[in-house]
Enzyme design. Structure first.
Site, mmCIF file in Angstrom:
data_model
loop_
_atom_site.group_PDB
_atom_site.id
_atom_site.type_symbol
_atom_site.label_atom_id
_atom_site.label_comp_id
_atom_site.label_asym_id
_atom_site.label_seq_id
_atom_site.Cartn_x
_atom_site.Cartn_y
_atom_site.Cartn_z
ATOM 1 N N SER A 159 1.169 -1.215 0.156
ATOM 2 C CA SER A 159 -0.258 -0.165 -0.211
ATOM 3 C C SER A 159 0.954 1.160 -0.336
ATOM 4 O O SER A 159 1.795 1.424 -0.045
ATOM 5 C CB SER A 159 -0.757 -0.570 1.344
ATOM 6 O OG SER A 159 -1.454 1.256 1.727
ATOM 7 N N TYR A 184 1.211 0.026 10.509
ATOM 8 C CA TYR A 184 0.873 -0.592 9.828
ATOM 9 C C TYR A 184 1.472 0.084 8.346
ATOM 10 O O TYR A 184 1.786 -0.993 7.273
ATOM 11 C CB TYR A 184 -0.724 0.591 9.403
ATOM 12 C CG TYR A 184 -1.617 -0.007 8.272
ATOM 13 C CD1 TYR A 184 -1.470 -0.993 7.761
ATOM 14 C CD2 TYR A 184 -0.943 1.277 7.008
ATOM 15 C CE1 TYR A 184 -2.759 -1.027 6.610
ATOM 16 C CE2 TYR A 184 -1.879 0.922 5.900
ATOM 17 C CZ TYR A 184 -2.424 -0.719 5.159
ATOM 18 O OH TYR A 184 -3.008 -0.729 3.878
#
Length: 319
Positions: A159, A184
């Protein structure tokens, strides 16, 4: 020779869908494995691959929910797998390898994002453990199936979140203080570096690996984010609608890059690169689209592989 991290003029782009990138590609007789292939982008990925003729195995933490979500799709098989539990990963992988089947396409799609501080296994930070270490162990233990029929493609879904953090080599488990977005970011950087090193190790056996940013898509991945936080981030309005529909993708378009990376003949003979918008991404050090240098650095990829093997006790390439 490594693949240059430069665009190849694929002809596809931001709005391309999974069905569009698969047009003209016949996957009959191919077996694909898609983790989390029953929700969000994973579900759209499974649907597109089945439509192109593939048999799809969907390992799922919630098998019953997966069966329900995938009902009506022919050629799909659900297995039980919890990426947070290495014993569960081993059980699934050993069962699959024992079946004697080969894997042609593996898409490591399952993920958690920005969750509250959670510890799994021997105290590992959950995002690093589930998004990276679980997939690391799974892929290594499925290695006999990946090489059985001359090789495979393995796609690791990263991502642009990787821009939030490099690997925290001095504290990868956030034992010195937890911040959900940094955690994350580290996990998504790990997803990218995993593909870089897997490709370096596996290409002689015909296994090529890719990593990617699927795009901004509103899916159940955001389940840990309260609406007010997503409003504050500028993602949605007070009614839950995307504020920038030109930026956010539909699930069908969000699944396109991972499907393209897994199947496109344009990538034959290539690997170890970060993709976005159905293209190989450029390296970027600013706010422009692309991948940060640290997320595709070969030395960091090798270092992370060694760390991951030490943590999980799994390494298909150990001598």
């Amino acid at each position: 020779m490594s693949t240059p991290q430069h665009k190849i003029d694929s002809g596809f782009g931001h709005g391309s869908t999974a069905d569009e990138v698969l047009e003209g590609i016949d996957l009959t007789g191919k077996l694909a494995l898609v983790t989390g292939g029953y929700s969000g982008l994973g579900l759209e990925t499974t649907r597109a691959l089945v439509k192109a003729g593939a048999q799809v195995v969907v390992p799922a933490r919630r098998p019953q929910a997966a069966e329900e979500a995938l009902s009506g799709l022919a050629g799909v098989e659900v297995g039980e797998l919890d990426l947070a539990d290495l014993a569960s990963v081993r059980t699934f992988a050993e069962g699959f390898v024992a079946s004697g089947r080969s894997i042609d396409l593996q898409i490591n799609n399952a993920a958690v994002m920005a969750c509250p501080e959670t510890r799994v296994g021997p105290g590992w930070e959950a995002q690093f453990a589930i998004n990276h270490l679980g997939h690391f162990a799974l892929t290594n233990q499925l290695w006999p199936a990946l090489v059985a029929d001359g090789g495979a493609r393995v796609v690791s879904v990263s991502s642009t979140g990787h821009r939030r953090s490099d690997i925290r080599w001095d504290d990868p488990q956030f034992e010195q203080g937890y911040e959900k977005w940094a955690a994350y970011g580290q996990a998504k950087t790990a997803n990218s570096l995993f593909a870089v090193q897997l490709d370096a190790l596996g290409k002689e056996s015909g296994v090529r690996a890719f990593t990617l940013h699927p795009g901004g898509i509103l899916t159940p991945l955001q389940r840990h984010l309260p609406r007010e936080e997503m409003v504050g981030l500028g993602w949605i309005d007070e009614d839950g609608k995307p504020l920038h529909p030109e930026v956010f993708k539909s699930p069908e378009a969000g699944a396109a890059t991972q499907v393209w990376a897994a199947t496109s003949p344009q990538l034959d003979g290539q690997g170890g690169v970060f993709c976005e918008d159905c293209e190989i991404a450029e390296v970027s050090t600013d706010d422009a689209p692309g991948v940060r240098p640290y997320a595709v650095d070969p030395a960091a990829a090798a270092r992370l592989w060694t760390l991951s093997a030490e943590l999980t006790g799994v390494n298909a390439f150990s001598k």
